[in-house]
Design a protein around this motif. Sequence first.
Motif, PDB file in Angstrom:
ATOM      1  N   PRO A  89     -10.936 -10.205   4.018  1.00 17.47           N
ATOM      2  CA  PRO A  89      -9.681  -9.896   3.323  1.00 17.47           C
ATOM      3  C   PRO A  89      -9.095 -11.038   2.495  1.00 17.47           C
ATOM      4  CG  PRO A  89      -9.272 -10.265   5.669  1.00 17.47           C
ATOM      5  CD  PRO A  89     -10.765 -10.318   5.476  1.00 17.47           C
ATOM      6  N   LEU A 112     -10.324 -10.353  -6.411  1.00 22.70           N
ATOM      7  CA  LEU A 112      -9.832 -10.342  -5.030  1.00 22.70           C
ATOM      8  C   LEU A 112     -10.562 -11.252  -4.059  1.00 22.70           C
ATOM      9  CD1 LEU A 112      -9.056  -6.548  -4.589  1.00 22.70           C
ATOM     10  CD2 LEU A 112      -7.414  -8.387  -4.291  1.00 22.70           C
ATOM     11  N   THR A 131     -14.808  -7.738  -1.962  1.00 21.63           N
ATOM     12  CA  THR A 131     -13.668  -8.026  -1.102  1.00 21.63           C
ATOM     13  C   THR A 131     -13.630  -7.106   0.127  1.00 21.63           C
ATOM     14  OG1 THR A 131     -11.285  -8.201  -1.029  1.00 21.63           O
ATOM     15  CG2 THR A 131     -12.165  -6.560  -2.474  1.00 21.63           C
ATOM     16  N   GLY A 132     -13.087  -7.620   1.218  1.00 20.08           N
ATOM     17  CA  GLY A 132     -12.934  -6.816   2.434  1.00 20.08           C
ATOM     18  C   GLY A 132     -14.280  -6.345   2.933  1.00 20.08           C
ATOM     19  N   ASP A 133     -14.371  -5.053   3.209  1.00 23.28           N
ATOM     20  CA  ASP A 133     -15.666  -4.440   3.509  1.00 23.28           C
ATOM     21  C   ASP A 133     -16.077  -3.617   2.285  1.00 23.28           C
ATOM     22  OD1 ASP A 133     -17.552  -3.548   6.049  1.00 23.28           O
ATOM     23  OD2 ASP A 133     -17.461  -2.087   4.412  1.00 23.28           O
ATOM     24  N   LEU A 137     -15.226   0.404   1.380  1.00 24.85           N
ATOM     25  CA  LEU A 137     -13.953   0.989   0.936  1.00 24.85           C
ATOM     26  C   LEU A 137     -13.638   0.554  -0.494  1.00 24.85           C
ATOM     27  CD1 LEU A 137     -11.772   0.467   4.133  1.00 24.85           C
ATOM     28  CD2 LEU A 137     -12.685   2.620   3.274  1.00 24.85           C
ATOM     29  N   TYR A 138     -13.579   1.515  -1.391  1.00 24.25           N
ATOM     30  CA  TYR A 138     -13.226   1.271  -2.795  1.00 24.25           C
ATOM     31  C   TYR A 138     -14.038   0.117  -3.389  1.00 24.25           C
ATOM     32  CZ  TYR A 138      -9.444   4.062  -0.914  1.00 24.25           C
ATOM     33  OH  TYR A 138      -8.730   5.042  -0.270  1.00 24.25           O
ATOM     34  N   SER A 192      -9.374  -5.357   4.491  1.00 24.90           N
ATOM     35  CA  SER A 192      -7.978  -5.828   4.415  1.00 24.90           C
ATOM     36  C   SER A 192      -7.051  -5.013   5.318  1.00 24.90           C
ATOM     37  CB  SER A 192      -7.476  -5.791   2.971  1.00 24.90           C
ATOM     38  OG  SER A 192      -7.540  -4.506   2.442  1.00 24.90           O
ATOM     39  N   PHE A 219      -4.094   1.937   0.196  1.00 24.14           N
ATOM     40  CA  PHE A 219      -4.683   0.930  -0.688  1.00 24.14           C
ATOM     41  C   PHE A 219      -4.261   1.205  -2.136  1.00 24.14           C
ATOM     42  CE2 PHE A 219      -8.213  -1.288   1.656  1.00 24.14           C
ATOM     43  CZ  PHE A 219      -8.058  -0.676   2.885  1.00 24.14           C
ATOM     44  N   LEU A 220      -4.446   0.212  -2.992  1.00 23.93           N
ATOM     45  CA  LEU A 220      -4.429   0.386  -4.458  1.00 23.93           C
ATOM     46  C   LEU A 220      -3.187   1.092  -4.999  1.00 23.93           C
ATOM     47  CD1 LEU A 220      -8.163   1.482  -4.581  1.00 23.93           C
ATOM     48  CD2 LEU A 220      -7.299  -0.547  -5.749  1.00 23.93           C
ATOM     49  N   LYS A 243      -1.353  -9.776   0.218  1.00 21.64           N
ATOM     50  CA  LYS A 243      -2.398 -10.801   0.403  1.00 21.64           C
ATOM     51  C   LYS A 243      -2.591 -11.182   1.868  1.00 21.64           C
ATOM     52  CE  LYS A 243      -3.886 -13.113  -3.284  1.00 21.64           C
ATOM     53  NZ  LYS A 243      -4.083 -14.230  -4.196  1.00 21.64           N
ATOM     54  N   TRP A 267      -4.349 -14.475   3.360  1.00 19.29           N
ATOM     55  CA  TRP A 267      -4.374 -15.566   2.371  1.00 19.29           C
ATOM     56  C   TRP A 267      -3.228 -16.527   2.725  1.00 19.29           C
ATOM     57  CZ3 TRP A 267      -7.198 -15.840  -2.485  1.00 19.29           C
ATOM     58  CH2 TRP A 267      -8.030 -14.746  -2.728  1.00 19.29           C
ATOM     59  N   THR A 270      -2.368  -6.270  -4.926  1.00 17.73           N
ATOM     60  CA  THR A 270      -2.951  -6.956  -3.762  1.00 17.73           C
ATOM     61  C   THR A 270      -2.100  -6.779  -2.513  1.00 17.73           C
ATOM     62  OG1 THR A 270      -3.414  -8.642  -5.422  1.00 17.73           O
ATOM     63  CG2 THR A 270      -4.375  -8.957  -3.243  1.00 17.73           C
ATOM     64  N   ALA A 271      -1.649  -5.566  -2.292  1.00 21.61           N
ATOM     65  CA  ALA A 271      -0.870  -5.288  -1.084  1.00 21.61           C
ATOM     66  C   ALA A 271      -1.318  -3.966  -0.484  1.00 21.61           C
ATOM     67  CB  ALA A 271       0.612  -5.220  -1.424  1.00 21.61           C
ATOM     68  N   LEU A 272      -1.120  -3.878   0.807  1.00 24.60           N
ATOM     69  CA  LEU A 272      -1.356  -2.625   1.511  1.00 24.60           C
ATOM     70  C   LEU A 272      -0.019  -2.102   1.992  1.00 24.60           C
ATOM     71  CD1 LEU A 272      -4.438  -3.385   3.750  1.00 24.60           C
ATOM     72  CD2 LEU A 272      -4.279  -1.588   2.035  1.00 24.60           C
TER      73      LEU A 272
HETATM   74  N1  SAH Z   1     -12.995  -3.195   0.011  1.00 23.63           N
HETATM   75  C1  SAH Z   1     -11.640  -3.710   0.111  1.00 23.63           C
HETATM   76  C2  SAH Z   1     -10.646  -2.890  -0.702  1.00 23.63           C
HETATM   77  C3  SAH Z   1     -10.847  -3.005  -2.198  1.00 23.63           C
HETATM   78  S1  SAH Z   1      -9.680  -2.091  -3.130  1.00 23.63           S
HETATM   79  C4  SAH Z   1     -11.237  -3.805   1.586  1.00 23.63           C
HETATM   80  O1  SAH Z   1     -11.992  -3.386   2.469  1.00 23.63           O
HETATM   81  O2  SAH Z   1     -10.147  -4.325   1.859  1.00 23.63           O
HETATM   82  C5  SAH Z   1      -8.473  -3.280  -3.495  1.00 23.63           C
HETATM   83  C6  SAH Z   1      -7.202  -3.021  -2.733  1.00 23.63           C
HETATM   84  O3  SAH Z   1      -7.354  -3.470  -1.413  1.00 23.63           O
HETATM   85  C7  SAH Z   1      -5.966  -3.747  -3.248  1.00 23.63           C
HETATM   86  O4  SAH Z   1      -5.332  -3.015  -4.262  1.00 23.63           O
HETATM   87  C8  SAH Z   1      -5.091  -3.776  -2.017  1.00 23.63           C
HETATM   88  O5  SAH Z   1      -4.474  -2.530  -1.801  1.00 23.63           O
HETATM   89  C9  SAH Z   1      -6.128  -3.953  -0.926  1.00 23.63           C
HETATM   90  N2  SAH Z   1      -6.320  -5.363  -0.543  1.00 23.63           N
HETATM   91  C10 SAH Z   1      -7.436  -6.108  -0.700  1.00 23.63           C
HETATM   92  N3  SAH Z   1      -7.265  -7.324  -0.135  1.00 23.63           N
HETATM   93  C11 SAH Z   1      -6.015  -7.345   0.385  1.00 23.63           C
HETATM   94  C12 SAH Z   1      -5.263  -8.275   1.145  1.00 23.63           C
HETATM   95  N4  SAH Z   1      -5.761  -9.462   1.468  1.00 23.63           N
HETATM   96  N5  SAH Z   1      -4.011  -7.925   1.539  1.00 23.63           N
HETATM   97  C13 SAH Z   1      -3.499  -6.719   1.250  1.00 23.63           C
HETATM   98  N6  SAH Z   1      -4.168  -5.781   0.554  1.00 23.63           N
HETATM   99  C14 SAH Z   1      -5.408  -6.074   0.132  1.00 23.63           C
END
Ligand code: SAH
Length: 261
Positions: free
Chosen positions: A9, A35, A80-82, A85-86, A111, A162-163, A191, A194, A219-221
């Motif tokens: 994340p 990201l 980014t993340g896994d 997802l997206y 994330s 997300f997003l 974030k 971070w 960059t928020a959930l």
């Molecule tokens: N594959 C990623 C998601 C990618 S889509 C995952 O598994 O997290 C991108 C979206 O993910 C961003 O718009 C935001 O909604 C979310 N995101 C990614 N990193 C983030 C973080 N560190 N904190 C909060 N939201 C995050």
Amino acid sequence: MVYIVGAGPGAEDLITVRGLRLLQQADLVIYAGSLVNPDLLKETRKGCRIVNSASMTLEEVMEEIRHGEEAGFTTVRLHTGDPCLYGAIREQMDQMDSMEIPYEICPGVSSFCGAAAALEMEYTLPGISQSVVITRMEGRTKVPERESIRQFAAHKATMAIFLSAGMLKELEGELLAGGYTSNTPAAIVYKATWPEERILRCRLGELYETGSRERIRKTALIIVGDAVDQKGYQRSKLYHPQFETGFRKKQESREMAQKAD
Ligand code: SAH
């Protein structure tokens, strides 16, 4: 060989051990620059070619991968993340299939898991919610009507959205229209993991106001649902003295067994 790797994340030590090893071995790294934490790139070896995919099309990414493959490179495609997802990885895998380029996926910490840790939250609290809906508002990418925020909100489960940080007004309206009350607890996690992480807790009726006051646009959930308060739940059966599991007998059976000893 191409490794599609989840970078985690944000915090650079939240990549998996396997992901880190692959990054350290790579001859070519193509990372999602919008990201992925650039500090992770310090892990690459000298001479590794590093490419930011943020300004590239799918075709350009595939061109890089193809060149790398011709040169016999180990390539890491860092998402980014896994990546599940997206991550827009299916289209890349399909192209690699047609080019007969072998690949493997290394998962990462999404994330939504980073956000739960930041909130010190269990999404699935007994008696409150046992489900997490991972979804998004419709943007340029369409969301099927049966999966609208409004429809999901009717379940009143925990939602990790997300997003959608740039559409908080519409999001709040949809969640309310679906059935959550304006008093439902919510959180905006900016974030997550971070150094610049921010946690904004509010009620659903204040979601838009909170996000605009704090100037959160990306960059928020958004986490919504009664579980966000982390109160009023039932204790788990798994660790309850009155229940047995395959690994543990009931308290009374244990006491009886001790007496018999
Ligand atoms: N594959 C990623 C998601 C990618 S889509 C995952 O598994 O997290 C991108 C979206 O993910 C961003 O718009 C935001 O909604 C979310 N995101 C990614 N990193 C983030 C973080 N560190 N904190 C909060 N939201 C995050």
